[in-house]
Scaffold this active site. Structure first.
Site, short mmCIF file in Angstrom:
data_model
loop_
_atom_site.label_atom_id
_atom_site.label_comp_id
_atom_site.label_asym_id
_atom_site.label_seq_id
_atom_site.Cartn_x
_atom_site.Cartn_y
_atom_site.Cartn_z
CB ILE A 1 2.90 -1.10 0.98
CG1 ILE A 1 2.31 0.07 1.77
CG2 ILE A 1 1.84 -2.14 0.62
CD1 ILE A 1 1.20 0.81 1.12
CD GLU A 2 4.83 -4.71 -3.12
OE1 GLU A 2 4.81 -5.89 -2.77
OE2 GLU A 2 4.02 -4.22 -3.94
CB THR A 3 9.76 -5.83 1.64
OG1 THR A 3 10.38 -4.61 1.22
CG2 THR A 3 9.48 -6.69 0.42
#
Ligand SMILES: [Ca+2]
Length: 328
Positions: free
Chosen positions: A125-127
């Site tokens: 989800i972050e990167t």
């Protein structure tokens, strides 16, 4: 330099010139740069010439000021948020990442007692598992917000100081690190203070490097473990039926406000197998097909320590479930 200022700096630095005004990169207020350098040298003990030479390489980025000043976008519902992050390609990329780094991922899960799908879901989800670290140089982002954006200057100047300290300590080049416009870094998008407090050197090469797979995985797992992840426990459960009497117990904040026992006593179905004393945040989310009731368990709360949002934590949980189901 006015006299008072010179006297104050003299106590710190013997009034040596910190950075001549003409050396301050365009766009940054010279006075802000000067006081930052004096305070950073004082608080971090880093060599002042190194601090000044590094800051001279910073570029003021007006687009970052514009991005952070922009009013928040319309809040997404849970259904919309979930649809955004649970697309098949993000699940497939996560499984491919697991296949490519399985030994490391399993070793991290074992070392920190955090099941691997949750660690990978956060990276996903972050990167997108490290595919997009962000489009800004971290130095530019933090210098722009910390030296030339008065509304959040104190916070970001502090983060800039910690960033420079971290880069110096880890032997990494502060001028080539990429991240978000708010200075979040690496696979898990840690801000500098989280880097300082929670990053680990999992590959044992002597430096904590959030752009290196093993350290990034270890650091995310360590973050969850330090925030009291319960090994082997689930994070959330969908609830089939929630009687009216129990609805009054719906969570209004991120802290779990009720318990399994209290909800079960009011006739909530779906909590079988959980200890009565287990804290719960009773969540009413707007799904794609209307209201969804979800029991947020202690591990969901731990995920909100990473990013203070139920939408985020529930998306991590759902992505983790999808990865677990798809794993060989
Ligand atoms: Ca390392």
């Amino acid at each position: 330099m006015n006299q008072w200022r010179c006297v104050r700096l003299a106590l710190l630095l013997g009034c040596a010139p910190v950075m001549a005004a003409e050396e301050v990169p365009a766009g940054f207020p010279p006075q802000a740069v000067e006081s930052f350098l004096a305070e950073a040298a004082e608080e971090t003990g880093l060599p002042q010439p190194w601090l000044a030479a590094t800051l001279q390489k910073a570029t003021f980025q007006p687009d970052i000021i514009a991005a952070i000043s922009r009013p928040a976008e319309r809040t997404l519902t849970w259904g919309q948020y979930r649809a955004l992050f649970l697309k098949p390609d993000r699940i497939e990329a996560g499984l491919a990442f697991y296949a490519a780094h399985r030994e490391t991922v399993d070793a991290v899960a074992e070392a920190y007692g955090v099941s691997w799908p949750y660690v990978l879901a956060i990276l996903g989800i972050e990167t997108r598992y490290g595919k997009f670290f962000g489009r800004w140089r971290v130095l530019d982002a933090l210098a722009t917000l910390g030296l030339a954006y008065p509304p959040r200057q104190t916070f970001f100047a502090g983060q800039l100081r910690v960033f420079l300290q971290q880069m110096h300590a880890e032997g990494l080049d502060p001028t080539d690190r990429m991240g978000s416009y708010a200075g979040a870094m690496g696979y898990g998008q840690f801000i500098p203070s989280s880097y300082r407090d929670f990053a680990v050197d999992f590959d044992g090469d002597g430096r904590r490097d959030l752009w290196a797979v093993a350290d990034a995985l270890g650091s995310v797992a360590n973050y969850l473990a330090v925030h009291r992840w319960t090994p082997g426990a689930e994070a959330a459960r969908p609830l089939r039926s929630v009687p009216e009497a129990a609805k009054a117990l719906r969570a209004t904040g991120l802290d779990p406000s009720t318990t399994v026992g209290a909800l079960t006593a009011l006739g909530v179905d779906g909590l079988a197998g959980l200890e009565a004393s287990t804290p719960v945040a009773l969540l009413e989310m707007q799904g794609e097909d209307g209201a969804e009731w979800i029991a947020g368990l202690p591990n969901l709360y731990v995920i909100t320590r990473y990013n203070r949002s139920y939408l985020y934590a529930l998306a991590v949980n759902d992505l983790a479930q999808a990865l677990a189901q798809g794993a060989p």
